[in-house]
Design a protein around this motif. Structure first.
Motif, mmCIF file in Angstrom:
data_model
loop_
_atom_site.group_PDB
_atom_site.id
_atom_site.type_symbol
_atom_site.label_atom_id
_atom_site.label_comp_id
_atom_site.label_asym_id
_atom_site.label_seq_id
_atom_site.Cartn_x
_atom_site.Cartn_y
_atom_site.Cartn_z
ATOM 1 N N ALA B 61 31.886 28.850 34.631
ATOM 2 C CA ALA B 61 33.432 28.661 34.462
ATOM 3 C C ALA B 61 34.395 29.794 34.726
ATOM 4 N N ILE B 62 33.559 31.132 34.681
ATOM 5 C CA ILE B 62 34.340 32.513 35.285
ATOM 6 C C ILE B 62 34.412 32.053 36.728
ATOM 7 N N LEU B 63 33.342 31.764 37.356
ATOM 8 C CA LEU B 63 33.218 31.599 38.982
ATOM 9 C C LEU B 63 34.333 30.562 39.626
ATOM 10 N N VAL B 64 34.489 29.301 38.393
ATOM 11 C CA VAL B 64 35.360 28.373 38.957
ATOM 12 C C VAL B 64 36.855 28.944 38.770
ATOM 13 N N ALA B 65 37.236 29.621 37.785
ATOM 14 C CA ALA B 65 38.172 30.355 37.593
ATOM 15 C C ALA B 65 38.704 31.107 38.743
ATOM 16 N N PHE B 66 37.632 32.101 39.176
ATOM 17 C CA PHE B 66 38.067 33.111 40.285
ATOM 18 C C PHE B 66 38.302 32.303 41.409
ATOM 19 N N LEU B 67 37.443 31.236 41.597
ATOM 20 C CA LEU B 67 37.572 30.360 42.872
ATOM 21 C C LEU B 67 38.771 30.038 43.157
ATOM 22 N N PHE B 68 39.678 29.306 42.128
ATOM 23 C CA PHE B 68 40.909 29.214 41.887
ATOM 24 C C PHE B 68 42.040 30.124 42.299
ATOM 25 N N LEU B 69 41.858 31.161 41.233
ATOM 26 C CA LEU B 69 42.891 32.348 41.075
ATOM 27 C C LEU B 69 42.891 32.997 42.283
ATOM 28 N N TYR B 70 41.990 33.275 42.910
ATOM 29 C CA TYR B 70 41.936 34.041 44.261
ATOM 30 C C TYR B 70 41.586 33.505 45.454
ATOM 31 N N SER B 71 41.778 31.927 45.585
ATOM 32 C CA SER B 71 41.710 31.513 46.862
ATOM 33 C C SER B 71 43.113 31.788 47.762
ATOM 34 N N GLY B 72 43.200 32.584 48.644
ATOM 35 C CA GLY B 72 44.399 32.760 49.237
ATOM 36 C C GLY B 72 44.382 31.906 50.582
ATOM 37 N N GLU B 73 45.523 31.858 51.136
ATOM 38 C CA GLU B 73 45.703 31.252 52.416
ATOM 39 C C GLU B 73 45.192 32.027 53.400
ATOM 40 N N PRO B 74 44.891 31.655 54.454
ATOM 41 C CA PRO B 74 44.265 32.964 55.723
ATOM 42 C C PRO B 74 45.779 33.469 56.045
ATOM 43 N N GLY B 75 45.586 34.756 56.176
ATOM 44 C CA GLY B 75 46.774 35.622 56.633
ATOM 45 C C GLY B 75 47.712 35.953 55.682
ATOM 46 N N ALA B 76 47.598 35.323 54.401
ATOM 47 C CA ALA B 76 48.248 35.821 53.138
ATOM 48 C C ALA B 76 48.108 37.296 52.708
ATOM 49 N N LYS B 77 48.854 37.827 51.870
ATOM 50 C CA LYS B 77 48.577 39.051 51.418
ATOM 51 C C LYS B 77 47.363 39.299 50.362
ATOM 52 N N LYS B 78 46.599 40.230 50.736
ATOM 53 C CA LYS B 78 45.496 40.478 49.669
ATOM 54 C C LYS B 78 45.871 40.448 48.188
ATOM 55 N N PRO B 79 45.210 39.846 47.374
ATOM 56 C CA PRO B 79 45.811 39.980 46.057
ATOM 57 C C PRO B 79 45.575 41.498 45.537
ATOM 58 N N GLN B 80 46.441 41.845 44.665
ATOM 59 C CA GLN B 80 46.396 43.131 44.026
ATOM 60 C C GLN B 80 45.119 43.520 43.382
ATOM 61 N N ARG B 81 44.614 44.734 43.368
ATOM 62 C CA ARG B 81 43.404 44.921 42.360
ATOM 63 C C ARG B 81 43.952 44.799 41.158
ATOM 64 N N ALA B 82 43.099 44.197 40.169
ATOM 65 C CA ALA B 82 43.688 44.190 38.642
ATOM 66 C C ALA B 82 43.518 45.511 38.203
ATOM 67 N N THR B 83 44.713 46.215 37.739
ATOM 68 C CA THR B 83 44.530 47.435 37.014
ATOM 69 C C THR B 83 44.604 47.540 35.305
ATOM 70 N N GLY B 84 45.152 46.307 35.089
ATOM 71 C CA GLY B 84 45.012 46.250 33.634
ATOM 72 C C GLY B 84 43.983 45.316 33.211
ATOM 73 N N VAL B 85 43.678 45.159 31.842
ATOM 74 C CA VAL B 85 42.808 44.423 31.125
ATOM 75 C C VAL B 85 43.668 43.160 30.629
ATOM 76 N N PRO B 86 43.187 41.770 30.866
ATOM 77 C CA PRO B 86 43.847 40.787 30.328
ATOM 78 C C PRO B 86 44.316 41.105 28.747
ATOM 79 N N PRO B 87 45.244 40.502 28.287
ATOM 80 C CA PRO B 87 45.642 40.764 26.855
ATOM 81 C C PRO B 87 44.652 40.161 25.894
#
Lengths: 458, 340
Positions: B61-87
């Motif tokens: 489930a964590i893998l699927v979640a990451f695949l969705f959350l972090y699947s960017g389009e080619p050329g798009a900005k890289k996502p920010q590295r998470a600095t905080g912990v989810p609430p």
């Protein structure tokens, strides 16, 4: 592009799996074809070569091609091409091409293909008796392809892909010879088996060989079609065998080499008719074997046996048996009788000698030791009629290939084992002597039983 | 478009979850356990299934979640590295902020779980496999003297060659006389002329132990009765004992023949052993429809015929019926008349 490669991999996998198909029958492209390997026409098994201590290495026997006999490692190479020159082996590839072609066509017309096997040219009553109708054969062929073909080959020639690695070699059905039968072979030799014999082999396997038991995996309604199909392969192979060996003259001249000509009066156009005749000759033998009257009769031990005058039982063996104080003493005498016959020696007990006299049996005529040297422990490998090496049984192992029941061993002693060197003793030995021998060889693998029979083998 | 793989993995995970949920109704679960070993073995099986199942779904489930959350389009900005912990996970902040602590956590927790499993199974393993726990000759149980059935199973390519003691010898042992202990113990290693040899048929009866002495004549095979929950590799050169106590029967006497695959009418007593009711004629009641065919398939690849190295287990509903069968089998095995 990134997605293309995985899709391609999955697609190709599915495609190749699809190619394998869902059918478990033979493809219609598979044909029996005419045999190309040499025929064994050895009169005596020893004709093909000397007895040896070691078995053959994989892939050498039986011969796949005539030239293989010259390979130095081949146990037959000592006799070499002399075997062909003296007609002990016949090379079917030397038969004129037009005869071979006509034979192949005729065999296909008579016996069909592996996908659609049939038997044409025989009486309907015979077809029914041997259960060779098309439906039975088709089911048998399907099961044979799943379970049997990898050892016994498409044509039942014992040349399947696994066969090379199996020793003893899988049976070649094409000579119409089978080893473990309950048909009386003292009346005539090399008679075909009963359906029950083939069924028994399928059901129980052959202990000590690569032939495993197919029950309970296969039920009777699956084993019976396989029996029918094996008979089909055997009669097809035998018609082909008889035609190749009988319808041609094989000559060898040092100057001109091998020459094979059809016998007087045989033309290519007459091949189909000739094959039909060979088939029907063989079918009549199979039908005869199915008759319960042709089965080996297995009477019980007759303590009142009097060979010289059966009408006077009190004057026979009973004179000796009645004086024995208990069963233990009787067992010792019976053991002495059997041991004398086995080793061709004087019986160790006087009562045993007397009984052998009464039975009129001479140990010289039996002498099991000459093949089953040292009760089988030092027996040598000998050539059998399929051109492979087999060894007389080592009784101290307690493994009996044709079945370990006393009645099975009785069958072997009485009617021998066709194709191997085991001769029938049903005419030489009385029922009582055969039973003495049966109990003796069974006891050889049990030390406690050996002492009961007074047998020392070390 | 880049969510393609996320979707693929999500579908796979959903199918896994669904098949897990429907498996009892589809008959995809364990076969019915019919020996006294079954309860303990199945319990272990389910414990391990739930533990591993939980972690499987969690990680996938964590893998699927990451695949969705972090699947960017080619050329798009890289996502920010998470600095905080989810609430939701803020209470674990101390661990999650420290990479070393995260590594320790996800090493220690699985280790503890594995150690738990290792210790939890010791009892069952000892019970089933240790020779000191194997059934003995003449053990007293209340008023009864238990004499296990001894069977010599010799595996070979591709069948099971099975040897039983002769009927007379076995009925003698059943008296439980200490004087017979030596003869009883000699069965495994010393074949006798009155032994009964069969191929691919293992017969026994319910309620009392069966001890199999397992050997092989060629390569490694594996003696495996799924419904009894026994499995033991047969090793060349070794004689390995295997034991089980059947709790249910599947072999009925129909006329003169013994037919397998039957389902008997009866119920389990407090020991879990089925007791079968007899009808007015004193015979066991069973359903006509075959349902209980118990196989003995080889469980170690042994060659081209491994797929069909399958024997059959016949459990008779009582010792008397087993003895009746043994007598009949002995007559056939030592036949001195007839042809086939």
């Amino acid at each position: 592009m990134k997605r293309f490669i995985p899709v391609l991999v999955v697609g190709l996998t599915v495609f190749f799996m699809g190619l394998a198909g869902c059918e478990d029958t033979y493809s219609s492209a598979v044909k029996y074809g005419m045999r190309t390997d040499p025929l064994m026409i050895a009169a005596q098994p020893g004709d093909l070569g000397q007895d040896v201590y070691d078995p053959d290495r994989p892939g050498l026997l039986p011969l796949f091609k005539a030239q293989d006999v010259l390979v130095p490692e081949n146990p037959m190479s000592a006799k070499g091409m002399e075997l062909f020159a003296t007609n002990k082996l016949r090379d079917p590839m030397l038969i004129p091409a037009d005869f071979r072609q006509k034979a192949e066509e005729a065999l296909t017309a008579m016996f069909g293909t592996p996908l659609d096997p049939k038997v044409e040219g025989i009486e309907p009553a015979a077809r029914e008796k041997l259960k060779l109708d098309d439906k039975e054969l088709k089911e048998g062929s399907r099961l044979y392809r799943i379970h049997c073909v990898h050892c016994h080959g498409v044509a039942g020639n014992g040349h399947g892909p696994t066969s090379r690695w199996i020793n003893p070699h899988p049976r070649d059905f094409r000579q119409g010879l089978f080893k473990f039968m309950s048909v009386d072979q003292t009346v005539k030799s090399n008679r075909p088996p009963r359906r029950e014999d083939l069924y028994h082999t399928l059901k129980n396997g052959i202990e000590g060989t690569g032939m495993a038991a197919f029950s309970p995996l296969l039920k009777p309604e699956q084993l019976n079609p396989i029996v029918s199909y094996v008979i089909h392969l055997s009669i097809r192979g035998k018609a082909e065998f008889d035609f190749i060996s009988d319808a041609f003259d094989y000559t060898f001249d040092k100057a001109t080499g091998f020459k094979v000509v059809a016998k007087e009066g045989l033309e290519p156009a007459g091949v189909a008719e000739a094959l039909k005749e060979y088939l029907n000759l063989n079918i009549s033998k199979w039908i005869e074997s199915q008759d319960p009257k042709e089965a080996i009769q297995v009477p019980a031990y007759d303590w009142n046996y009097n060979k010289k005058d059966p009408k006077q039982p009190e004057a026979g063996e009973w004179k000796i048996w009645k004086d024995q104080k208990d069963d233990a003493k009787k067992a010792l005498i019976r053991g002495a009788i059997a041991r004398a016959l086995f080793n061709n020696e004087k019986p160790s007990l006087p009562e045993a000698a007397e009984i052998l006299e009464m039975r009129g049996e001479d140990p010289k005529a039996v002498d099991c030791k000459q093949c089953h040297t040292d009760y089988g422990r030092q027996a040598k490998f000998k050539f059998d009629q399929w051109g492979t090496l087999v060894r007389p049984n080592n009784f101290t192992n307690g493994v009996f290939r044709g079945g370990r029941r006393p009645v099975d061993i009785y069958h072997r002693v009485h009617s021998g084992i066709s194709g191997s060197g085991m001769t029938p003793f049903g005419k030489t030995l009385s029922t009582n002597s055969i039973w003495d021998m049966v109990d003796f060889v069974q006891a050889l693998s049990y030390p406690a039983m050996r002492s009961k029979l007074g047998v020392q083998i070390d | 478009m880049n969510k393609f793989w996320g979707i693929v993995f999500a579908v796979v995970l959903a199918v896994c979850g669904l098949s897990f949920v429907v498996s009892p109704w589809m008959g995809w679960g364990l076969p019915e356990g019919v020996s006294t070993h079954a309860v303990a073995v199945d319990n272990l099986w389910y414990v391990i299934l739930w533990i591993t199942g939980f972690f499987f779904f969690l990680t996938e489930a964590i893998l699927v979640a990451f695949l969705f959350l972090y699947s960017g389009e080619p050329g798009a900005k890289k996502p920010q590295r998470a600095t905080g912990v989810p609430p939701a996970l803020s209470s674990l902040g101390a661990i999650l902020h420290d990479p070393h602590r995260i590594e320790m956590a996800w090493t220690l927790i699985p280790s503890i779980i594995l150690l738990y499993i290792a210790f939890a199974q010791i009892g069952t393993w000892a019970e089933v496999k240790y020779q000191k726990n194997m059934p003995e000759f003449g053990k007293k149980e209340g008023n009864a003297t238990i004499v296990p059935l001894q069977v010599d199973v010799s595996a070979r390519q591709f069948e099971w060659r099975i040897r039983y003691p002769g009927h007379e010898r076995f009925t003698h042992w059943l008296k439980g006389d200490k004087a017979d202990a030596a003869d009883f113990a000699s069965f495994a290693k010393k074949p006798q002329a009155d032994d009964v040899h069969l191929v691919n048929e293992l017969h026994t009866w319910t309620g009392e132990p069966t001890v199999v002495f397992l050997t092989t004549r060629d390569v490694i095979h594996s003696f495996n009765i799924p419904v009894m929950r026994v499995k033991q590799d047969a090793l060349p050169g070794k004689t390995i004992p295997v034991w089980f106590v059947p709790t249910q029967a599947n072999t009925a006497k129909v006329g003169d023949a013994f037919v397998d695959g039957k389902r008997f009418k009866g119920k389990a007593n407090d020991k879990g052993i089925y007791e079968y009711a007899k009808n007015a004629s004193g015979q066991f009641d069973f359903d006509a429809e075959p349902a209980n065919v118990w196989d003995l398939p080889c469980a170690e690849l042994c060659g081209w015929g491994h797929y069909r190295m399958i024997g059959r287990v016949y459990v008779h509903p009582s010792q008397e019926q087993f003895l009746e069968w043994l007598e009949k089998a002995e007559k056939e095995a030592h036949a001195r008349t007839g042809s086939r």
